[in-house]
Each structure stands twice: as C-alpha cells, then as structure tokens.
Design a protein around this motif. Structure first.
Motif, PDB file in Angstrom:
ATOM      1  N   ASP A 104       0.832  -1.205   0.000  1.00 37.02           N
ATOM      2  CA  ASP A 104       0.000   0.000   0.000  1.00 37.02           C
ATOM      3  C   ASP A 104       0.863   1.250   0.000  1.00 37.02           C
ATOM      4  OD1 ASP A 104      -2.374  -1.388   0.009  1.00 37.02           O
ATOM      5  OD2 ASP A 104      -2.467  -1.495   2.187  1.00 37.02           O
ATOM      6  N   GLU A 107       2.349   1.797  -3.326  1.00 39.76           N
ATOM      7  CA  GLU A 107       1.368   2.258  -4.307  1.00 39.76           C
ATOM      8  C   GLU A 107       1.052   3.730  -4.121  1.00 39.76           C
ATOM      9  OE1 GLU A 107      -1.050  -1.927  -5.014  1.00 39.76           O
ATOM     10  OE2 GLU A 107      -2.086  -0.135  -4.318  1.00 39.76           O
ATOM     11  N   VAL A 108       0.905   4.132  -2.886  1.00 42.17           N
ATOM     12  CA  VAL A 108       0.633   5.541  -2.627  1.00 42.17           C
ATOM     13  C   VAL A 108       1.758   6.409  -3.178  1.00 42.17           C
ATOM     14  CG1 VAL A 108       0.504   7.276  -0.818  1.00 42.17           C
ATOM     15  CG2 VAL A 108      -0.840   5.188  -0.645  1.00 42.17           C
ATOM     16  N   ALA A 110       3.754   5.608  -5.579  1.00 42.94           N
ATOM     17  CA  ALA A 110       3.703   5.566  -7.041  1.00 42.94           C
ATOM     18  C   ALA A 110       2.740   6.632  -7.547  1.00 42.94           C
ATOM     19  CB  ALA A 110       3.264   4.176  -7.509  1.00 42.94           C
ATOM     20  N   VAL A 111       1.595   6.742  -6.891  1.00 40.99           N
ATOM     21  CA  VAL A 111       0.626   7.765  -7.274  1.00 40.99           C
ATOM     22  C   VAL A 111       1.205   9.154  -7.066  1.00 40.99           C
ATOM     23  CG1 VAL A 111      -1.593   8.788  -6.692  1.00 40.99           C
ATOM     24  CG2 VAL A 111      -1.376   6.317  -6.862  1.00 40.99           C
ATOM     25  N   ALA A 114       3.529  10.000  -9.799  1.00 42.67           N
ATOM     26  CA  ALA A 114       2.837  10.394 -11.023  1.00 42.67           C
ATOM     27  C   ALA A 114       2.393  11.850 -10.956  1.00 42.67           C
ATOM     28  CB  ALA A 114       1.635   9.481 -11.256  1.00 42.67           C
ATOM     29  N   LEU A 115       1.957  12.288  -9.800  1.00 40.60           N
ATOM     30  CA  LEU A 115       1.423  13.639  -9.693  1.00 40.60           C
ATOM     31  C   LEU A 115       2.501  14.679  -9.408  1.00 40.60           C
ATOM     32  CD1 LEU A 115      -1.820  12.920  -7.620  1.00 40.60           C
ATOM     33  CD2 LEU A 115      -1.606  13.354 -10.075  1.00 40.60           C
ATOM     34  N   ALA A 262       6.030  -1.566  -7.864  1.00 41.85           N
ATOM     35  CA  ALA A 262       4.964  -0.571  -7.798  1.00 41.85           C
ATOM     36  C   ALA A 262       5.292   0.660  -8.632  1.00 41.85           C
ATOM     37  CB  ALA A 262       4.726  -0.162  -6.339  1.00 41.85           C
ATOM     38  N   ALA A 264       7.459   0.996 -11.335  1.00 41.29           N
ATOM     39  CA  ALA A 264       7.821   0.862 -12.742  1.00 41.29           C
ATOM     40  C   ALA A 264       6.728   1.432 -13.631  1.00 41.29           C
ATOM     41  CB  ALA A 264       8.065  -0.613 -13.070  1.00 41.29           C
ATOM     42  N   GLY A 265       7.097   2.350 -14.478  1.00 38.10           N
ATOM     43  CA  GLY A 265       6.148   2.909 -15.428  1.00 38.10           C
ATOM     44  C   GLY A 265       5.581   4.244 -14.983  1.00 38.10           C
ATOM     45  N   TYR A 266       5.798   4.621 -13.719  1.00 38.91           N
ATOM     46  CA  TYR A 266       5.256   5.903 -13.270  1.00 38.91           C
ATOM     47  C   TYR A 266       6.279   7.030 -13.433  1.00 38.91           C
ATOM     48  CZ  TYR A 266       1.040   3.836 -11.397  1.00 38.91           C
ATOM     49  OH  TYR A 266      -0.165   3.210 -11.276  1.00 38.91           O
TER      50      TYR A 266
ATOM     51  N   ALA B 114      -2.117  12.003 -15.619  1.00 42.85           N
ATOM     52  CA  ALA B 114      -0.924  11.595 -14.886  1.00 42.85           C
ATOM     53  C   ALA B 114      -1.048  10.151 -14.413  1.00 42.85           C
ATOM     54  CB  ALA B 114      -0.695  12.521 -13.695  1.00 42.85           C
ATOM     55  N   LEU B 115      -2.235   9.768 -13.985  1.00 42.33           N
ATOM     56  CA  LEU B 115      -2.403   8.427 -13.416  1.00 42.33           C
ATOM     57  C   LEU B 115      -2.679   7.375 -14.479  1.00 42.33           C
ATOM     58  CD1 LEU B 115      -4.538   9.286 -10.259  1.00 42.33           C
ATOM     59  CD2 LEU B 115      -2.107   8.796 -10.390  1.00 42.33           C
ATOM     60  N   ALA B 118       0.143   6.240 -17.231  1.00 41.72           N
ATOM     61  CA  ALA B 118       1.053   5.267 -16.649  1.00 41.72           C
ATOM     62  C   ALA B 118       0.355   3.929 -16.457  1.00 41.72           C
ATOM     63  CB  ALA B 118       1.588   5.782 -15.318  1.00 41.72           C
ATOM     64  N   ARG B 121       0.231   1.992 -19.646  1.00 45.04           N
ATOM     65  CA  ARG B 121       1.540   1.424 -19.918  1.00 45.04           C
ATOM     66  C   ARG B 121       1.770   0.164 -19.089  1.00 45.04           C
ATOM     67  NH1 ARG B 121       5.067   5.603 -20.997  1.00 45.04           N
ATOM     68  NH2 ARG B 121       4.232   6.540 -19.113  1.00 45.04           N
ATOM     69  N   ARG B 122       1.467   0.276 -17.819  1.00 48.88           N
ATOM     70  CA  ARG B 122       1.693  -0.863 -16.931  1.00 48.88           C
ATOM     71  C   ARG B 122       0.750  -2.016 -17.244  1.00 48.88           C
ATOM     72  NH1 ARG B 122       4.271  -0.326 -11.978  1.00 48.88           N
ATOM     73  NH2 ARG B 122       2.644  -1.554 -10.961  1.00 48.88           N
ATOM     74  N   ARG B 125       2.009  -3.906 -20.019  1.00 44.76           N
ATOM     75  CA  ARG B 125       3.190  -4.669 -19.674  1.00 44.76           C
ATOM     76  C   ARG B 125       2.871  -5.890 -18.816  1.00 44.76           C
ATOM     77  NH1 ARG B 125       7.953  -1.813 -16.355  1.00 44.76           N
ATOM     78  NH2 ARG B 125       7.498  -0.285 -17.972  1.00 44.76           N
ATOM     79  N   ASN B 171      -2.352  -1.138  -9.158  1.00 45.42           N
ATOM     80  CA  ASN B 171      -2.296  -0.115  -8.122  1.00 45.42           C
ATOM     81  C   ASN B 171      -3.697   0.151  -7.576  1.00 45.42           C
ATOM     82  OD1 ASN B 171      -2.039   2.233  -6.571  1.00 45.42           O
ATOM     83  ND2 ASN B 171      -0.225   2.827  -7.720  1.00 45.42           N
ATOM     84  N   GLN B 173      -4.574   1.660  -4.923  1.00 47.35           N
ATOM     85  CA  GLN B 173      -4.738   3.025  -4.429  1.00 47.35           C
ATOM     86  C   GLN B 173      -5.183   3.947  -5.556  1.00 47.35           C
ATOM     87  OE1 GLN B 173      -4.387   3.945  -1.221  1.00 47.35           O
ATOM     88  NE2 GLN B 173      -3.873   1.867  -0.615  1.00 47.35           N
ATOM     89  N   ALA B 174      -4.569   3.778  -6.714  1.00 42.91           N
ATOM     90  CA  ALA B 174      -4.923   4.629  -7.847  1.00 42.91           C
ATOM     91  C   ALA B 174      -6.362   4.384  -8.270  1.00 42.91           C
ATOM     92  CB  ALA B 174      -3.973   4.365  -9.013  1.00 42.91           C
ATOM     93  N   TYR B 266       2.033  17.193 -17.969  1.00 42.95           N
ATOM     94  CA  TYR B 266       1.533  15.936 -17.413  1.00 42.95           C
ATOM     95  C   TYR B 266       1.676  14.790 -18.403  1.00 42.95           C
ATOM     96  CZ  TYR B 266      -0.384  18.157 -13.290  1.00 42.95           C
ATOM     97  OH  TYR B 266      -0.525  18.803 -12.102  1.00 42.95           O
TER      98      TYR B 266
END
Lengths: 266, 266
Positions: A104, A107-108, A110-111, A114-115, A262, A264-266, B114-115, B118, B121-122, B125, B171, B173-174, B266
């Motif tokens: 968790d 993941e948070v 990762a988000v 992204a932002l 978590a 990868a890709g962000y 932004a979310l 990604a 992409r993931r 993958r 993810n 959370q996302a 973004y």
DNA sequence: GAACCATGGGTAGCATGTCACCCACCGGCG
DNA sequence: CGCCGGTGGGTGACATGCTACCCATGGTTC
C-alpha cells in the motif's frame, strides 16, 4: 456537558475478549474545530501511537464514552475515516483499524510520483518570482524545524513544501487529492516512526529539488522530485516491513522488490 | 412526514432570494443500500438534472422533508458529498452546490492523465492472458451498450474499462483515487450532457487504446490513453464553458487554451 | 433619510431514544 | 462427545429532541 462524571463506562475489569477496552483514545484538546474533526484527529493519533491496533474490534459507543462526547460526532468522524480507508466497518459488529501493508505504501508513493514529478516540472516552469520566494521561505522553515529536531514541525514543513509545489503547478484538484492521500494512509504516522532518528537529514533531502525549482530547470527539478520520492518511499516501505516483523536481513531485498514493482512505469 | 403540504415555505411567488424552494429532489427508488447512499445518489442526480443549482442555499431539513426520511441519513450523505467537494456547508446557514468550472474539469483530467497514462503502460506490460480477456470483454460490453444507445449503460461501461486498466496496472490506491475523482466532479453528469448526441462514437474512441493494450505495446497504449483523455477533456471543458454561457464562437479557442494550460507537463 | 439595534426565524451541530440485526454463548438433543 | 437451535448482549442505522448561532428583517433613533 450533560454528563459531568461519566457514571458507568467500562465497569469492572471485564476479562471477556471482544469487549476489551485496551486503551482509551482520550479526547484532543484541539478546540476550535468541530467535534467530528477532533475525533478524526484523536483516532489518527491513537493509531499512530499504537493505542489502537489492527485486528481488534472497536465501537462507536466505546469511543464516545472514552472521549466524553455523544455518538453522533464520533460516528461522523469515523465514517469519514472509513471512507478514507483508514478503518473498516463490520455491520453490527464494530470497526477495525486497517493495516497499511508495505505494498500500500509503495502504491501511494507511485501515485504521488505520477502527480508530483509533473508538479515539480510545472512549478519550475510557471512560478513567478514572488512565488519562488515562498518556496525559498518554506524551504528555510523546513531547515529550521529540522535543526531544532522538532519532529512534528519538521513533518509539517515537509508537507508544506510539497503542497506549495503542487499549488505552484496550478492544479488545485491535485493539491486536494494528495492531501487526501496523506490522510488515507496515516502517512504522517509512518513518517514519524521512520525518521525519528534522522530528522536532521530530512531537510537536506529537499535541497537539490528546491535548487532546481528556483533555477527554473524543469527537467532537473522533475528528476530531483522523482529521486526524492523514491528515497522516501523505500524508507517507508522498509519501515512498514519491519512493522510486520520482517526479518531484518530480508528488508532491503523486499523493499527494492516491492518499490520496483509498484513504481515501474510511473 | 412532518409537513404534508409544506404550509409556509416559499409562500406566494416570493422574489426574495435565499428562501426560495425551487424544486424538490424526490427520493430515489433505489432501495437496497443505506438511506445515506440513496440521498447521495438523489442529490447528484438532482444536480446533474438541474433541479438543484449553484448559488442557492438548501438545508438538511428541507431535503429530509422532500425525501421523507429523517435528517440523520440526509446529513450523512450530504457530508460525504461535501467531502468530495460537490457541495459546501455554511455553518448555521445551509449548504450550496459547488459550481464546477471549466478549469476544474481540465485539472481533473490533468490528474487523470498523470495516473491513467502510466496505468495503460503498466497494464500493457503486466497483464496476464486471462486479464486481457477481461479487457476484451469489457470493450465489447462498451460497444454493445454504445450500439443500443443506452446512455447510462454506456457511461458505466466506459468507467468499467478505465477502472479495469487501472486495476491491471496493479495499483489499488490509484483505482480508489480515480473512483473518487469521478464522484467529485459530478463527472458522470457532465459526460451525460456532452455525449447525448454521440453515444455511438464513445465506444470507438477506445478502439486504438484497447488494441494496443491487447498487443501489449506499452508505449503505444500510453500514447493512445493520453490522446483519448485529451479528447474527452476538451469535449467536457467545452461543455462546461457552454454551461457558463460562453459565446459559442469563443468556446473552441478557450477550450484549447484552458486544456493546454492545465495539461502541459503531465 | 440614514445608521443602528433588538428580535425572531431558520440552520448546522450535537445529544439521545429506538430498532432490526448479527453473533457469541450455552444448554439440550442425538 | 459433537451438533444445533434458542437467547441475550452489543452494534450500526435511523429518528428525534435540543441549543448556540447566524442573518435578515423591521422598528427606532439621530
């Protein structure tokens, strides 16, 4: 103010499980806001302080008695925490603290990556001179708090800096969102647990980031933010792993693995 | 049940603002869930239907009477909507609908970009074969709903596809976050208003995206998602501009400007 | 005519009463 | 000894009573 002495409450030391009253999260002295908000704060603090733990069932009535308020604001605050994902309700049984897993946490972050990476880029691009002054001021406040070793003030200044960069990126929705993310994952608590011994280092981690933003170097600022978040994330994932009693020799390996998967890709 | 005919209230065509009782959002027939949730749904529908509008003050008691339930679940539902940013409470005065500006819409889509870029992409993958089957199934469901012209079903299938891709990105959370974003901006309502005349086209917009995800072409999937969100965003920004009575000849220009400013970086 | 103040209606916030429902416990039955 | 249905305590959800407080209105004073 109806009950002045709370006549009944927990009664004698009932040994029966389930009805156990392990620790009472006392009411906050944080007057000024509504009782519901005070309840939220108190419960969050109780969780991060370890007074309330996952796996145990609590009830609205129980908390209301302990905090000496009625059930209404307690229920309201708890519902909000439930919506945020911090607690989970079991109908007609009570509620329990939701355990935050290392995944968790990853993941948070990762988000947030992204932002906030994009936000750093935009802040570097868009900021006006006086706004850059605010960044500098907030940065200095962070260093100051860090120097005094005040954990809470440091965490707050840290938050303030990140919030300011999001603001300068001109996206109010994102600000609100990340704000909520912090609440959700009892983020603050984890930070506190982690950096207790290294408050002094926390400020310096932002140096490169702030420097690039002030220089309006977009890509470097973005990269610095990404690295900063990755470092923080891995530290907090590791802490979460230790909380789950992961053997110390496996923490490093698992941390890298979880964060890698978590992020990868962000 | 208290007022059967609303004795006083608005009285004769009172021109006075504030006390007007414009339209009663009737209770939902959506039984099964809690009353608070039903209230949330009803209020959202009333807003998107134009029965409740920004700038006017409403009260809990008023809604409770109109919907024939007590104030408790109404208050609870409204508080949740308030936390989502859909309405705003004024202590001891009532609450009002928060107007969603074109800029707000653009910002929300910047965050989604932004979310979800990604995530696409993931997903490309990481997805397992059976998960790709689910994507295909959801895509076909979208086309099916689109073909029948059922607006609500189409919007739901659209949401489902986006949620699925977020899920496949691994993810949780996302997923939760984007879910909440939808609620926040009364997203569905805007979509409905926009695409009423072009439900048929909505499905085809996802074709390229789904194709690349199924082919596990990460970068193309990411690019397709970015383009798809940009298109949708601009359509909704334009719609929001029209809602604000922007002259039609300026809509295109302002849309490009607002979206460009919000999305850059973004 | 304009500034000021008392007053009353209406509101959110909080306290408390009530109810259907779930689950743990327990005693009897097979 | 193991299963099983009655039963009672506890809970969340909802209904309702109560209160401090805000604001608009209207009368009063200058």
């Amino acid at each position: 103010m109806t009950t002045s002495s709370r006549p009944v409450a927990g009664s004698p030391a009932d040994g029966r499980p389930g009805a156990a009253t392990p620790a009472l999260p006392s009411v906050t002295a944080t007057t000024g806001s509504s009782l519901a908000v005070q309840v939220m704060t108190a419960v969050r603090r109780a969780i991060t302080a370890g007074e309330m733990e996952p796996g145990r069932l609590y009830s609205v009535q129980q908390l209301a008695s302990a905090m000496d308020v009625s059930r209404s604001p307690v229920r309201e605050g708890l519902l909000r925490l439930g919506e945020a994902g911090l607690i989970r309700f079991h109908r007609n049984r009570g509620f329990e603290i939701v355990e935050v897993s290392p995944t968790d946490v990853a993941e948070v972050f990762a988000v947030r990556t992204a932002l906030e990476v994009a936000a750093a880029r935009r802040a570097a691009r868009l900021a006006e001179p006086e706004e850059l002054d605010r960044v500098r001021a907030q940065w200095e406040a962070l260093h100051e708090a860090s120097r005094t070793g005040d954990l809470e003030a440091t965490a707050e200044a840290d938050e303030g800096l990140h919030r300011l960069l999001l603001l300068l990126a001109g996206n109010a929705q994102a600000v609100q969102l990340v704000e909520r993310l912090r609440t959700t994952t009892s983020f603050l608590g984890v930070v506190a647990a982690t950096s207790r011994r290294r408050v002094g280092e926390l400020a310096r981690e932002h140096d490169a980031l702030v420097e690039f933003v002030l220089a309006q170097d977009e890509e470097s600022a973005a990269r610095a933010m990404r690295e900063h978040l990755a470092e923080t994330a891995q530290r907090l994932v590791a802490e979460a792993l230790r909380t789950q009693r992961t053997p110390e020799e496996r923490v490093a390996e698992l941390t890298a693995q979880i964060w890698g998967a978590a992020a990868a890709g962000y």
